[in-house]
Design an enzyme around this catalytic site. Structure first.
Site, mmCIF file in Angstrom:
data_model
loop_
_atom_site.group_PDB
_atom_site.id
_atom_site.type_symbol
_atom_site.label_atom_id
_atom_site.label_comp_id
_atom_site.label_asym_id
_atom_site.label_seq_id
_atom_site.Cartn_x
_atom_site.Cartn_y
_atom_site.Cartn_z
ATOM 1 N N ARG A 48 -0.881 -17.691 38.004
ATOM 2 C CA ARG A 48 -1.467 -16.552 37.315
ATOM 3 C C ARG A 48 -0.519 -16.103 36.211
ATOM 4 O O ARG A 48 0.694 -16.015 36.416
ATOM 5 C CB ARG A 48 -1.733 -15.377 38.280
ATOM 6 C CG ARG A 48 -2.844 -15.621 39.284
ATOM 7 C CD ARG A 48 -4.203 -15.716 38.610
ATOM 8 N NE ARG A 48 -5.282 -15.922 39.553
ATOM 9 C CZ ARG A 48 -5.748 -17.110 39.947
ATOM 10 N NH1 ARG A 48 -5.172 -18.214 39.495
ATOM 11 N NH2 ARG A 48 -6.748 -17.199 40.789
ATOM 12 N N GLU A 91 -7.613 -14.049 29.353
ATOM 13 C CA GLU A 91 -8.365 -15.307 29.287
ATOM 14 C C GLU A 91 -9.832 -15.020 29.021
ATOM 15 O O GLU A 91 -10.381 -14.094 29.615
ATOM 16 C CB GLU A 91 -8.213 -16.077 30.602
ATOM 17 C CG GLU A 91 -6.787 -16.530 30.884
ATOM 18 C CD GLU A 91 -6.684 -17.366 32.149
ATOM 19 O OE1 GLU A 91 -7.742 -17.743 32.713
ATOM 20 O OE2 GLU A 91 -5.560 -17.649 32.588
ATOM 21 N N HIS A 130 -6.459 -23.088 31.312
ATOM 22 C CA HIS A 130 -6.763 -22.846 32.724
ATOM 23 C C HIS A 130 -7.629 -23.973 33.301
ATOM 24 O O HIS A 130 -8.752 -23.760 33.753
ATOM 25 C CB HIS A 130 -7.463 -21.492 32.918
ATOM 26 C CG HIS A 130 -7.214 -20.932 34.294
ATOM 27 N ND1 HIS A 130 -7.210 -19.590 34.559
ATOM 28 C CD2 HIS A 130 -6.971 -21.538 35.489
ATOM 29 C CE1 HIS A 130 -6.978 -19.382 35.846
ATOM 30 N NE2 HIS A 130 -6.827 -20.568 36.433
#
Length: 314
Positions: free
Chosen positions: A234, A263, A282
């Site tokens: 994270r 994001e 990601h």
């Protein structure tokens, strides 16, 4: 029943599960664009009784849930989602449930980032395509220390690969014991020692208030100047201002990042221009196997909800 499947970035969610066969009574809509604005999100989701959230891409705080009176079921991929206010959902009678996950994808991507940094692969690839040849001297990993921060399911897999590469695997997390570290093929060290001695530090902690910003300026200043920092967990585990400073001043050799504080990344985000970085959007869980697990079990969760069967409630 209307079902909204959010953040289908690649437009493939419909192909990874039998939505029509298993949910013939459902009208399923796949939403490719990320909707960050809460007002737009509420307007979009107001007609739907079921919403499917892909990991933590779209937050569901109380302020959003309170404005979705028709929502009955919120399914998240995976069994943990810090972006959903579970208590607020319960108060509104919204069932929140999850799915299993693929244990391999994120660990494998972690090693893609480590190897890409160690051998300067993005720049070397670009140089070959531009007609050039050999830019830099790479970094050996065998015999170096791999520092694994968080030795759970993912960290253990990363540690095993490090041992296979001939690295000395050191590990730390707030509650890690010597016995658990040894069982994973690692040795338990103090946090300060790990960051000060490791050639590669890779983060695999769950984000919580106790771990937010755990990699701060002091930690980054303690790292070796030839060390790499990798984060596939994270973004908020790292103090972003401190990371920017460390990269721009060359106080670490580089960072491989798959996760960020915001994001999707805004076009003007500083990290897009940061030196000594290898960036991925990601992608840790974004594999065919991962999507088959996620979306396949999402469909089964919705089927169970419609049938009144038991669910994996968060």
């Amino acid at each position: 029943m209307r079902v909204a499947v959010l953040d289908d970035y690649q437009g493939v969610a419909a192909t990874y599960a039998d939505w029509t066969g298993r949910l013939p009574e459902a009208d399923v809509e796949f939403v490719r664009d990320h909707v960050a604005d809460p007002d737009r999100l509420v307007e979009l989701l107001r007609p739907f009784e079921v919403v499917v959230a892909m990991r933590e891409r779209t937050p569901f705080p109380r302020a959003v849930l309170d404005r979705l009176p028709g929502l009955r079921l919120l399914v998240t991929t995976g069994m943990r989602n810090a972006a959903i206010d579970i208590e607020a959902a319960r108060e509104r009678g919204v069932v929140v449930c999850g799915t299993g996950s693929n244990p391999y994808g994120t660990a494998e991507l972690t090693w893609a980032l480590i190897l890409g940094l160690a051998r300067n692969l993005p720049a070397e690839d670009a140089e070959v395509r531009a007609g050039g040849w050999q830019l830099q001297v790479g970094h050996d990993l065998a015999g170096e220390i791999l520092g694994v921060v968080g030795l759970g399911r993912l960290g253990t897999r990363v540690a095993a690969a490090g041992a296979a590469f001939g690295m000395d695997v050191a590990a730390w997390s707030p509650h890690l014991t010597p016995e658990r570290a040894e069982a994973a093929g690692a040795r338990l060290v103090a946090k300060d020692e790990l960051f000060a001695t490791a050639k590669v530090v890779t983060l695999h902690l769950v984000l919580a208030e106790s771990t937010r910003g755990i990699v701060d300026g002091a930690v980054l200043r303690a790292m070796r100047r030839d060390a790499f920092l990798v984060n596939t967990s994270r973004g908020a585990l790292i103090d972003q201002a401190a990371l920017r400073e460390a990269l721009e001043e060359g106080r670490i050799a580089g960072a491989g990042l798959d996760v960020y504080d915001v994001e999707p990344l805004p076009a003007d985000h500083w990290v897009r221009r940061a030196p000594r970085t290898l960036l991925t959007p990601h992608l840790g869980y974004v594999t065919g196997r991962g999507y088959r697990v996620f979306y396949g079990e999402v469909v089964e969760d919705i089927r169970a909800f419609l049938d009144g069967a038991s669910l994996r409630v968060l």
